[in-house]
Design an enzyme around this catalytic site. Structure first.
Site, PDB file in Angstrom:
ATOM      1  N   GLU A  42      62.490  -7.510  20.691  1.00  0.00           N
ATOM      2  CA  GLU A  42      62.169  -8.649  21.558  1.00  0.00           C
ATOM      3  C   GLU A  42      63.294  -9.670  21.654  1.00  0.00           C
ATOM      4  O   GLU A  42      63.527 -10.248  22.718  1.00  0.00           O
ATOM      5  CB  GLU A  42      60.888  -9.336  21.072  1.00  0.00           C
ATOM      6  CG  GLU A  42      59.613  -8.576  21.342  1.00  0.00           C
ATOM      7  CD  GLU A  42      59.326  -7.504  20.304  1.00  0.00           C
ATOM      8  OE1 GLU A  42      58.322  -6.793  20.452  1.00  0.00           O
ATOM      9  OE2 GLU A  42      60.125  -7.372  19.341  1.00  0.00           O
TER      10      GLU A  42
ATOM     11  N   PHE B 233      54.443 -11.108  19.305  1.00  0.00           N
ATOM     12  CA  PHE B 233      55.823 -10.680  19.126  1.00  0.00           C
ATOM     13  C   PHE B 233      56.797 -11.423  20.033  1.00  0.00           C
ATOM     14  O   PHE B 233      57.940 -11.668  19.650  1.00  0.00           O
ATOM     15  CB  PHE B 233      55.945  -9.170  19.382  1.00  0.00           C
ATOM     16  CG  PHE B 233      55.023  -8.331  18.541  1.00  0.00           C
ATOM     17  CD1 PHE B 233      54.629  -8.747  17.284  1.00  0.00           C
ATOM     18  CD2 PHE B 233      54.540  -7.126  19.013  1.00  0.00           C
ATOM     19  CE1 PHE B 233      53.779  -7.986  16.504  1.00  0.00           C
ATOM     20  CE2 PHE B 233      53.684  -6.352  18.250  1.00  0.00           C
ATOM     21  CZ  PHE B 233      53.294  -6.774  16.988  1.00  0.00           C
TER      22      PHE B 233
ATOM     23  N   ARG C   9      45.679  -8.783  31.762  1.00  0.00           N
ATOM     24  CA  ARG C   9      46.992  -8.118  31.751  1.00  0.00           C
ATOM     25  C   ARG C   9      47.152  -7.227  32.985  1.00  0.00           C
ATOM     26  O   ARG C   9      48.253  -7.051  33.497  1.00  0.00           O
ATOM     27  CB  ARG C   9      47.172  -7.306  30.468  1.00  0.00           C
ATOM     28  CG  ARG C   9      46.123  -6.235  30.252  1.00  0.00           C
ATOM     29  CD  ARG C   9      46.381  -5.434  28.999  1.00  0.00           C
ATOM     30  NE  ARG C   9      45.281  -4.522  28.723  1.00  0.00           N
ATOM     31  CZ  ARG C   9      45.401  -3.375  28.074  1.00  0.00           C
ATOM     32  NH1 ARG C   9      46.584  -3.000  27.628  1.00  0.00           N
ATOM     33  NH2 ARG C   9      44.351  -2.603  27.848  1.00  0.00           N
TER      34      ARG C   9
ATOM     35  N   HIS D 219      47.841  -9.472  25.274  1.00  0.00           N
ATOM     36  CA  HIS D 219      47.087  -9.351  24.025  1.00  0.00           C
ATOM     37  C   HIS D 219      47.065 -10.673  23.261  1.00  0.00           C
ATOM     38  O   HIS D 219      47.156 -10.706  22.039  1.00  0.00           O
ATOM     39  CB  HIS D 219      47.673  -8.247  23.152  1.00  0.00           C
ATOM     40  CG  HIS D 219      47.551  -6.874  23.748  1.00  0.00           C
ATOM     41  ND1 HIS D 219      48.039  -6.557  24.996  1.00  0.00           N
ATOM     42  CD2 HIS D 219      46.999  -5.735  23.257  1.00  0.00           C
ATOM     43  CE1 HIS D 219      47.791  -5.279  25.256  1.00  0.00           C
ATOM     44  NE2 HIS D 219      47.143  -4.750  24.225  1.00  0.00           N
TER      45      HIS D 219
END
Length: 316
Positions: free
Chosen positions: A60, A85, A12, A111
């Site tokens: 989102e 998500f 990330r 993640h």
């Protein structure tokens, strides 16, 4: 092993570094997030270009809609959240507003996989690649380390069309070249061999390289192929390796359904049948635990990759 771990860094973080460099190069690059600026390592971009950053809060679906609208005005939006998500929670919007419209949106998913760790099954996702692979027009990229993620993010900004970028939370070995040029749709032969093809992606590339070392001590020469772009798949590289080695292991931090393993099996079944062993998370959800412990518990470490290679060879 010809690769050296130069220090553990999260993938990330590679996204954050790549986003900043892409923004320096192109003023149309913008960033959006769903209340996860720090988790996606976007701080440097936000500090440098606050006027090009949009905090969408925990929404989102709205974020993807905003990103699609921006893309239609000529912007290059990177919309980021946790992989769980930004895929499952918002699949309808991705399908209708990004894939169907073939809009120039980059979905940044952090993640991902089981190595999210202690947050457990509700936040881990082992099915996101399957969801994104199924969408027409969607490019799916799953880099293996910090440097490759940075390069892939820059390449995604230059590519015109929908892209799904997948990266993880934990620090993992950083071993690919710092100055690399990422080519979407191109596999990388990390180690050449003749006895078994180990086709791998993401965090499992390093585990596969370690597995090749284990096998080398037994006189087995494994060919390790990094599939950073899962869609479009580099079928030529896969077929060339399988023709030479005669059997295959596919290793990925993803469930059995719809991931790289099924993609490779589809290619081989229709073109060049060969024994295949799959190393993946099976058919289930994750659980809480340290990343290294979870990789071992779910059979996703170097020892399990090596064991799968021995099984594939025995089936030739």
């Amino acid at each position: 092993m010809k690769y050296t771990d130069t220090g553990k860094k999260d993938t990330r973080g590679g996204f954050g570094a790549g986003l900043y460099e892409a923004a320096v190069k192109n003023p149309n690059v913008v960033g959006l997030t769903a209340d996860l600026t720090g988790s996606l390592k976007m701080e440097k971009f936000v500090e440098a270009y606050p006027e090009r950053f949009y905090q969408c809060g925990i929404g989102e679906a709205n974020m993807i809609g905003v990103a699609a609208g921006m893309a239609l005005t000529g912007k290059i939006p990177f919309a980021g959240s946790f992989a769980e998500f930004v895929t499952g929670r918002v699949y309808d919007q991705i399908r209708q507003e990004v894939a169907y419209g073939n809009t120039n949106v980059k979905i940044a998913s952090s993640h991902a996989g089981i190595t999210l760790g202690e947050d457990g099954a509700t936040h881990q996702t082992m099915e996101d690649i399957a969801l994104m692979r199924a969408l027409p027009n969607m490019v799916v990229i799953n880099p293996c380390d910090f440097n490759q993620t940075k390069a892939a993010t820059i390449a995604a900004a230059e590519y015109v069309g929908p892209v799904y970028l997948r990266f993880g939370r934990p620090g993992v070995p950083n071993f690919t070249p710092e100055d690399q040029k990422f080519e979407i749709g191109k596999a990388i032969v990390m180690e050449e061999g003749k006895d078994v093809s180990i086709i791998c992606t993401g965090h499992l590339v390093w585990e596969s390289l370690k597995a090749a070392d284990i096998l080398a001590e037994e006189g087995i020469k494994a060919e390790v192929i990094d599939i950073a772009t899962i869609k479009p798949l580099d079928t030529e590289a896969i077929l060339a390796s399988v023709k030479k080695c005669g059997c295959v292991v596919v290793a990925e931090e993803h469930n059995n359904a719809g991931g790289l393993g099924e993609a490779v099996c589809g290619v081989l079944a229709t073109t060049a049948p060969a024994p295949v062993e799959l190393v993946n998370g099976g058919d289930g959800f994750g659980q809480s635990g340290a990343p290294a412990e979870l990789l071992k518990a779910y059979g996703l470490d170097a020892e399990h990759v090596a064991a799968a290679a021995r099984k594939a060879i025995a089936r030739k």
